[in-house]
Structures are given as C-alpha cells and as structure tokens.
Design a protein around this motif. Structure first.
Motif, mmCIF file in Angstrom:
data_model
loop_
_atom_site.group_PDB
_atom_site.id
_atom_site.type_symbol
_atom_site.label_atom_id
_atom_site.label_comp_id
_atom_site.label_asym_id
_atom_site.label_seq_id
_atom_site.Cartn_x
_atom_site.Cartn_y
_atom_site.Cartn_z
ATOM 1 N N UNK A 1 25.399 -35.480 -2.683
ATOM 2 C CA UNK A 1 25.560 -36.640 -3.661
ATOM 3 C C UNK A 1 25.099 -37.770 -3.126
ATOM 4 N N UNK A 2 25.199 -37.995 -1.758
ATOM 5 C CA UNK A 2 24.697 -39.285 -1.251
ATOM 6 C C UNK A 2 22.985 -39.254 -1.400
ATOM 7 N N UNK A 3 22.575 -38.280 -1.228
ATOM 8 C CA UNK A 3 20.934 -37.928 -1.560
ATOM 9 C C UNK A 3 20.711 -38.298 -2.755
ATOM 10 N N UNK A 4 21.249 -37.886 -3.793
ATOM 11 C CA UNK A 4 20.745 -38.083 -5.331
ATOM 12 C C UNK A 4 21.068 -39.559 -5.347
ATOM 13 N N UNK A 5 22.263 -40.317 -4.989
ATOM 14 C CA UNK A 5 22.545 -41.865 -4.921
ATOM 15 C C UNK A 5 21.445 -42.566 -4.612
ATOM 16 N N UNK A 6 20.966 -42.129 -3.205
ATOM 17 C CA UNK A 6 19.902 -42.913 -2.599
ATOM 18 C C UNK A 6 18.844 -42.805 -3.343
ATOM 19 N N UNK A 7 18.484 -41.563 -3.896
ATOM 20 C CA UNK A 7 16.840 -41.520 -4.574
ATOM 21 C C UNK A 7 17.019 -42.265 -5.771
ATOM 22 N N UNK A 8 18.158 -42.692 -6.432
ATOM 23 C CA UNK A 8 18.008 -43.469 -7.497
ATOM 24 C C UNK A 8 18.001 -45.001 -6.953
ATOM 25 N N UNK A 9 18.832 -45.437 -6.159
ATOM 26 C CA UNK A 9 18.674 -46.587 -5.567
ATOM 27 C C UNK A 9 17.404 -46.977 -4.946
ATOM 28 N N UNK A 10 16.689 -46.109 -4.492
ATOM 29 C CA UNK A 10 15.346 -46.314 -3.873
ATOM 30 C C UNK A 10 14.243 -46.280 -5.081
ATOM 31 N N UNK A 11 14.697 -45.707 -6.035
ATOM 32 C CA UNK A 11 13.896 -45.314 -7.404
ATOM 33 C C UNK A 11 12.650 -44.531 -7.236
ATOM 34 N N UNK A 12 13.224 -43.500 -6.219
ATOM 35 C CA UNK A 12 12.110 -42.670 -5.747
ATOM 36 C C UNK A 12 11.447 -41.885 -7.134
ATOM 37 N N UNK A 13 10.141 -41.622 -6.914
ATOM 38 C CA UNK A 13 9.652 -40.773 -7.755
ATOM 39 C C UNK A 13 8.753 -39.520 -7.017
ATOM 40 N N UNK A 14 8.204 -38.744 -7.780
ATOM 41 C CA UNK A 14 7.305 -37.551 -7.073
ATOM 42 C C UNK A 14 8.294 -36.640 -6.048
ATOM 43 N N UNK A 15 9.504 -36.743 -6.453
ATOM 44 C CA UNK A 15 10.537 -35.521 -5.598
ATOM 45 C C UNK A 15 10.257 -34.517 -5.979
ATOM 46 N N UNK A 16 9.896 -33.649 -5.038
ATOM 47 C CA UNK A 16 9.753 -32.141 -4.996
ATOM 48 C C UNK A 16 10.394 -31.395 -4.017
ATOM 49 N N UNK A 17 11.085 -30.361 -4.053
ATOM 50 C CA UNK A 17 11.620 -29.483 -3.171
ATOM 51 C C UNK A 17 11.019 -28.095 -3.430
ATOM 52 N N UNK A 18 10.486 -27.670 -2.375
ATOM 53 C CA UNK A 18 9.870 -26.085 -2.319
ATOM 54 C C UNK A 18 10.370 -25.281 -1.282
ATOM 55 N N UNK A 19 10.897 -23.982 -1.668
ATOM 56 C CA UNK A 19 11.516 -23.099 -0.424
ATOM 57 C C UNK A 19 9.876 -22.604 0.171
ATOM 58 N N UNK A 20 10.006 -22.432 1.419
ATOM 59 C CA UNK A 20 8.708 -21.906 1.954
ATOM 60 C C UNK A 20 9.010 -20.500 2.784
ATOM 61 N N UNK A 21 10.005 -20.555 3.651
ATOM 62 C CA UNK A 21 10.348 -19.315 4.579
ATOM 63 C C UNK A 21 11.616 -19.330 5.017
ATOM 64 N N UNK A 22 12.176 -18.291 5.511
ATOM 65 C CA UNK A 22 13.120 -18.066 6.074
ATOM 66 C C UNK A 22 12.839 -18.223 7.732
#
Length: 391
Positions: free
Chosen positions: A65-86
């Motif tokens: 929850x904090x991560x999402x709120x932080x991103x909004x407060x910082x007005x982040x763009x280009x946020x991507x998350x991609x699984x790489x490996x175990x």
C-alpha cells in the motif's frame, strides 16, 4: 563534509544479472508475472488498496500500500515490473524468491528511467507477495517504507517516515538550488532522498556497512548505473546531517546540489580536488565563515607536517580515510586560489571544461593563464599564509 561517490556494483557501466536458479515445483512464473502486472497497475493508479490486496500478510499489505501511495506522491512515471527468474525457496510450502526487473522515473526531474533488479518473495504459488528486497541488494527508497514527500517547483524531497522534518529538508534544498544557479546558471531540478537511518541509506545505495557512516550526504545514481542520463539524486545520512548546525547543514546540502545540478557524478576524468573543491567553493561562497572554521583542519595539518608537495590526490577522498576534512578544505582552497587569481568565471569555465572531458592543463592555460605547477605553487603559498599557520 559531503562526498560525491557513486555507489555501484561489480561494474560501473552495466548490471550483470545473477545466473538463473533451478526452477522448482513450487515456482509459478506465470502466476508471478500476473501478480506483478496487477501490482504495476496499482502503482500506476496510485491505488493503495489494490496494491495491499496483493500482500501475503499484514506486513506485506502495509508495504505494498505504501509503495503505491509513494509512487503517487512522487508522481512516478514509466513504472514497470517484470519477472526475471526464480532465485530460491523461502519458508512455506508454496513460497519462493524471484528476481524482478523494475523501472521508474520522476518526470520533469529525471531525464531517463532508473533500472534495477531486486529480490521479491512470492507466496501462495505466486499469487501474492510477502517481501520486497533482500540482503546484498539495492532497495530504492520508495519501495522500502512509507514516505513523506514535499515538493515545490523543481525540487522534491522524499523522507522515510512521517513528520515535519521534510519541510526543513525542502527549504534547504530550495536554497541550495538558488545558490548553485547563482554561480552556474542552467535548468534542472533536484531530488533529495532521506532514508530513516544509516541502515536505510546502506540499502538504498547497496553499500558496505559503515561505508558512509561519517558522511552527511552523498550524490549518486539511484540505480547505481553511470549510464548517460541515469537519474542522480542527493541522499542524506540523517544520522550525521540532523546533528549539524543550520549553517553546516546548508553547506552540505548546497555542496551536494552542485554535484547533482552540474552532472559531476559522470565526470570520470576530472580530478576530485576540482569536483569536490568546486562544490565547496559554491557552498561556502556566501556563508561568511572565518578561515579558522573553513580551513582549520588543513591549517593544523600544515602546522604539523608542512605544506603539501602536490594537489590532493583522488585516493585521499576515500570516505573512510583519516583527515578527510583537511582534504576537503585543501581542495576548496585550490579553487579559492584559482578564483582569486583569474576570477569566479574562470573557475567555472575550468570546472565545466574539465568536467566535460577537457584537459586540465589546457583549461588552466586558456582560462587562467596558469600551468598546474603555477596553481600548485600559488595554493601552497595560500596554505602557508593561513592565519593559524603564519601566525
């Protein structure tokens, strides 16, 4: 004093991913990818509730929850998350650790996206997340804890935790930008990140324990890369910074702002006496402190050991070295000596030309009419004439 060192990994130029782990019967890459896709959407939307729903337990709920709120407060763009490996098993029959590639950017302040790979612990066969980060891995501040974000114009301050301290950091950062631009005009804003403590700073920069324990602030790429355009922010070590008096704290903030706003972190060919000395020149320019304070440590060293035979070498700026304060004062006096001889404009011209890859000897001849030997001799005279030495 502050120090502009890049906290990198094995290579300063590129990240080398760890070898893939052996896929176990627990890991479900497709489920993990779907979970990351949902978290990415929640972060982009600033939806703390949607992000929290992906947590495996109450602690993870709060973090996501904090991560999402932080991103909004910082007005982040280009946020991507991609699984790489175990990368391994964790506790529980349906849990495992994976490596995740992430990008993010503060628009208007970061010229390009930061890029990193970090550990993420998955649970419930990959449908939820139990933790982000791990030992020996860089953990960006906005992914580590709730932040207090203050913003004014082109200056952003992100502070771990809650409270009014962020406003004080913002005021110092705003003043720092004004002081830098009074000497070196140009565009660009400033981002200041303030981890909760020394351990948080260590995680944010992926450094060895205690490496920056005596340093008040560091200017560094947020992802450890020296690739052109990589976002460079100022990181405060609040354990040291918060104990400084207001004048010293402002000097530190302005010093680091010089590094960030003049892109000094990428100046690999420039001698550190010029990079650090120029930053202190700007930071101390309008302070009006007596030489007994701004040059007291180098004066004491000269009294005991005599005038140095050469300008400060890069190795002397190691944050763990003894007499670090004297080294910074010596570098500052090199720049003061040059400005007194040829004017502030000439000092700026030499700094910018060498920062951009120009030859120091050529820059000195062109803008000051001096050789490096001339500069060294004048600086030695300046040291010998310090009140605490000559008196």
């Amino acid at each position: 004093m502050a120090l502009a060192l890049v906290a990198g990994g094995c290579s300063q130029d590129e990240y080398v991913a760890p070898p893939p782990g052996t896929t176990s019967d627990v890991a479900d890459p497709a489920a993990a990818a779907d979970t990351l896709r949902d978290l990415q959407a929640a972060i982009r939307a600033g939806d703390g509730a949607a992000a929290a729903a992906l947590g495996a337990d109450p602690r993870a709920h709060d973090l996501l929850s904090a991560v999402a709120v932080n991103a909004a407060a910082l007005e982040l763009s280009d946020v991507t998350l991609r699984y790489v490996t175990e990368t391994g098993r964790t506790s529980g029959g349906d849990a495992w650790d994976g490596q995740v590639a992430i990008t993010w950017r503060i628009p208007g302040l970061d010229r390009a996206s930061a890029r990193a790979e970090l550990p993420v612990s998955f649970a419930d066969h990959g449908t939820s997340i139990s933790a982000i980060g791990g030992t020996g891995a860089r953990l960006p501040l906005w992914l580590s804890a709730p932040l207090t974000v203050e913003r004014q114009g082109q200056v952003v301050v992100a502070v771990a935790g809650h409270g009014a301290a962020a406003r004080g950091y913002l005021a110092a950062a705003l003043r720092a930008v004004a002081e830098v631009r009074a000497v070196v005009p140009g565009p660009g804003g400033l981002v200041v990140e303030v981890p909760a403590d020394a351990e948080g700073l260590q995680r944010a920069l992926d450094t060895e324990p205690g490496q920056y324990s005596a340093i008040a602030a560091i200017t560094a790429p947020v992802d450890g890369s020296q690739a052109p355009g990589s976002p460079v922010h100022v990181f405060l070590n609040r354990t040291v910074y918060d104990d400084l008096d207001p004048v010293a704290a402002q000097v530190v903030m302005t010093h680091e702002a010089v590094h960030a706003l003049t892109e000094a972190v990428g100046a690999r060919q420039a001698p550190l006496w010029l990079v650090e000395g120029f930053a202190d020149y700007v930071a101390l320019r309008d302070v009006g402190l007596p030489l007994t304070r701004t040059a007291g440590q180098i004066a004491a060293q000269v009294r005991q050991q005599g005038v140095p035979e050469r300008l400060p070498g890069d190795g002397e700026f190691d944050p763990t070295a003894s007499h670090l304060g004297a080294v910074y004062e010596a570098a500052w006096l090199v720049c003061v000596t040059l400005a007194e001889h040829a004017g502030e404009g000439a000092l700026v011209d030499v700094y910018e030309q060498v920062r951009d890859g120009g030859d120091l000897a050529g820059a000195l001849r062109q803008h000051a009419g001096w050789s490096e030997q001339d500069l060294t001799a004048a600086w030695q005279d300046r040291l010998a004439g310090l009140p605490a030495v000559a008196g």
